[in-house]
Structures are given as structure tokens and as C-alpha cells.
Design a protein around this motif. Sequence first.
Motif, short mmCIF file in Angstrom:
data_model
loop_
_atom_site.label_atom_id
_atom_site.label_comp_id
_atom_site.label_asym_id
_atom_site.label_seq_id
_atom_site.Cartn_x
_atom_site.Cartn_y
_atom_site.Cartn_z
N HIS A 113 -34.54 -48.38 25.16
CA HIS A 113 -33.27 -48.53 25.26
C HIS A 113 -32.85 -47.47 26.49
CE1 HIS A 113 -31.54 -50.25 21.72
NE2 HIS A 113 -32.42 -49.43 20.64
N GLY A 114 -31.22 -48.44 26.83
CA GLY A 114 -30.35 -47.43 27.96
C GLY A 114 -29.44 -46.14 28.09
N GLY A 115 -29.01 -45.08 28.09
CA GLY A 115 -28.42 -44.18 28.01
C GLY A 115 -29.66 -42.78 28.45
N SER A 116 -28.67 -41.75 28.20
CA SER A 116 -28.95 -39.92 29.00
C SER A 116 -29.66 -40.13 30.42
CB SER A 116 -30.77 -39.67 28.84
OG SER A 116 -30.65 -39.67 26.75
N GLY A 117 -28.95 -40.39 31.68
CA GLY A 117 -28.68 -41.22 32.60
C GLY A 117 -29.81 -42.44 32.93
N LEU A 118 -30.49 -43.05 32.19
CA LEU A 118 -30.96 -44.65 32.74
C LEU A 118 -29.70 -45.57 32.86
CD1 LEU A 118 -33.44 -44.74 29.54
CD2 LEU A 118 -34.23 -43.87 32.92
N GLN A 119 -29.78 -45.92 33.55
CA GLN A 119 -29.11 -47.42 33.90
C GLN A 119 -29.18 -48.43 32.78
OE1 GLN A 119 -29.56 -49.03 37.64
NE2 GLN A 119 -27.67 -50.80 37.55
N PHE A 120 -29.93 -48.54 32.40
CA PHE A 120 -30.86 -49.15 31.47
C PHE A 120 -32.29 -49.46 31.03
CE2 PHE A 120 -32.16 -52.30 35.05
CZ PHE A 120 -33.80 -52.19 34.43
N GLY A 121 -32.22 -50.13 29.91
CA GLY A 121 -33.68 -49.89 29.08
C GLY A 121 -34.00 -51.51 28.83
N LEU A 122 -35.12 -51.77 28.06
CA LEU A 122 -35.61 -53.10 28.09
C LEU A 122 -34.68 -54.09 27.57
CD1 LEU A 122 -37.82 -54.50 27.80
CD2 LEU A 122 -38.46 -53.50 25.40
N ILE A 123 -34.07 -53.20 26.15
CA ILE A 123 -33.16 -54.24 25.32
C ILE A 123 -32.31 -54.79 26.21
CG2 ILE A 123 -31.73 -52.80 24.30
CD1 ILE A 123 -32.86 -55.72 22.69
N GLU A 124 -31.14 -53.68 26.75
CA GLU A 124 -30.14 -54.49 27.61
C GLU A 124 -30.65 -55.42 28.88
OE1 GLU A 124 -29.22 -50.11 26.07
OE2 GLU A 124 -30.96 -50.67 26.92
N GLY A 125 -32.18 -54.81 29.54
CA GLY A 125 -32.63 -55.89 30.25
C GLY A 125 -32.76 -57.39 29.69
N LEU A 126 -33.16 -57.47 28.27
CA LEU A 126 -33.50 -58.73 27.63
C LEU A 126 -32.40 -59.22 27.26
CD1 LEU A 126 -36.84 -57.86 24.99
CD2 LEU A 126 -36.64 -59.26 27.60
N ARG A 127 -31.47 -58.63 27.79
CA ARG A 127 -29.97 -59.42 27.03
C ARG A 127 -28.77 -59.64 28.46
NH1 ARG A 127 -27.76 -54.08 23.34
NH2 ARG A 127 -28.54 -54.78 21.24
N ALA A 128 -29.20 -59.26 29.02
CA ALA A 128 -28.98 -59.94 30.67
C ALA A 128 -29.60 -61.10 30.61
CB ALA A 128 -29.33 -58.17 31.65
N LEU A 129 -31.58 -60.93 30.38
CA LEU A 129 -31.59 -62.35 30.46
C LEU A 129 -31.77 -63.31 29.36
CD1 LEU A 129 -35.86 -60.91 31.14
CD2 LEU A 129 -34.04 -61.97 32.91
N ARG A 130 -31.47 -62.88 28.80
CA ARG A 130 -31.13 -63.96 27.55
C ARG A 130 -29.86 -63.68 27.07
NH1 ARG A 130 -34.94 -65.82 29.65
NH2 ARG A 130 -37.09 -65.79 28.43
N PRO A 131 -28.53 -64.14 27.39
CA PRO A 131 -27.81 -64.33 27.44
C PRO A 131 -26.82 -64.70 25.94
CG PRO A 131 -27.24 -65.52 28.99
CD PRO A 131 -28.64 -64.65 29.48
#
Length: 315
Positions: A113-131
Amino acid sequence: MSMIHQQVSFHTIDAGHEQQRIDNYLIAQLKGIPKSLVYRILRKGEVRVNKKRVKPDYKLKAGDQVRIPPVKLPEQTALPSPKLTQVAALESHILYEDDVLLVLNKPSGLAVHGGSGLQFGLIEGLRALRPQAKQMELVHRLDRETSGCILVAKRRSALRHLHQQLREKSMQKRYLALVRGQWQAHDKVVTAPLQKNTLKSGERVVRVDAEGKPSETRFNIAQRYAEATLVNAFPVTGRTHQIRVHTLHAGHPIAMDPKYGDQQFDQIMQERGLQRLFLHAASLTFQHPQSEKLISIDAPLDNNLQQTLAALTAI
């Protein structure tokens, strides 16, 4: 700041969300909001279930009334671009995919998951790939440093089915871990109870504690080396940092573990080329939510782990 959730809302829980943890329910409802913010509104009591404060691990019941407050977050927490190099690279890590789920070989160093200073995590990346997969959710989690099989549901119905398998312990997970010294063949099961602790620094650690939650990991030996043992680990329960703490409790910490490792052993492994925690979710076996066929997925070791094993002396 943008108001992603603009006003107080009230949700009546149906049978489809029964037994889901309130924190996971909120993460699903408040897409794009960092986990840290979800836990903050829970901690402050801004989220109410049946007009009462609840802890993050509260399991929802059919008919529960959930109050969700307005939530603000910075604009930059929007989904990353699918063209971003790190996001696009996720495509090559997908091991299996169909209309209702996918399994990915998560790289070490990527948070789920994103958060705590991270721009994005695995799930945010996958949601961007599979809108088009608007209901995409993680079925389970892996530590940031751990690589390997992670299961993602694309539909709510699939998520419920897979969560039921986790609760019933019918989903089988196998991890590979390189541990210090010679693992004893008779040490087949570790059942030490585990308790989460938060240090003054805010760092979260897990310790063996008689007051902790029941936990069980089964082990067998995959390969012996002169200075270490490669073990298969099969977690029966799914506690935070479970395998890492159970191997330490057995006297065999995992190589390059920043929280629970042994510096002298880590130095030796670094000299053999190891650059990361040697814990890898090597395989996952589960029942497909639609076809009900048994699916078994294997995730290959990355180059660094393979090269490290090649540099060790097998015995």
C-alpha cells in the motif's frame, strides 16, 4: 488538500461484507486514502459502528451501521500514471491473471500500500494498470522487504470467496527463507504466540509473548549449506512478521532481516552477495472462486537470491 470523501456517510453492512475487518472495509471504501489516515480516523473515534468506537480488527456483522467521517488528503495521493516506469514494470511480474483475480511476483522493496511518505504501493500501481477493475483489492499482504506470490481480487465476490479460504486455512502458502546455522530436522512446527508492540520511535515490532495471539508455522529443510539452511515455511496462521519472528524464536534468524536478524550472519551473507531480506513467498495454492478448480502458482526467485544460493557451499 482535496476532500476525497466530502461528508459524513452511513453504511448498513450486508451479508457480503460480514466478517470483514473494519480497517479493510474502510480501505476499500475510501480508495486513494493512505492506510495511515484510515488508522488515524479509527484511533480518534471518528469512525463509529452502531454509534460506538471500534478497534481496527473489529469484524463487521450484517446489519451493523457504520459512520464514516469526511476525509481530506493531499492531491498527490492520486493514482500514479500507468506509464511510470515502476508501475509499467509490474506488468512483467504478473504470474497469472483472469477476469476475477491475478497473482503477482512482488519485488522486494515494494510496499503493498502507499502512504507513510510513499508515492504509491503495489495495489495503487495495479489499479493504474487495470483501471477497468474498479473493485480490485489485495487478498492478503506481504511485508515490504518480502518478495513473491501475492493474490489480488478484481471483484468483491472473489475477495469474499478467497477470504473465506484464508479463514478456513484451506489456502496454502509456501515461503523460502535462508536462515542462520543448521536447522534441526526435528524442528518441524513453531507455535509461539505473537504480540505486536509499538516502540517510542513509532516502529512496529512483533515479539513472542504468552499473552499474544496463537500462531503456527510449519517448516522443512529445502537445502543445507555450510553457514546456513534454506527452509520451506508454511504459515498456518497469518500474523504480522510471523515467519521472521518464528525463525528467530527457533534460534535461526533470516538472512538480512533489518528487524529480527543477526548482524554477524548478515555480514557473511553480504559477502556472498546478498542485498536483501531472504524471505520469498514461493508458491500459493487456492481454489478458484468461479471454477472451484485448484490453482497452484510458483514464483521464481529474483536474480539476487539465486546468485546468493549459487555462492554458498551446499552440504
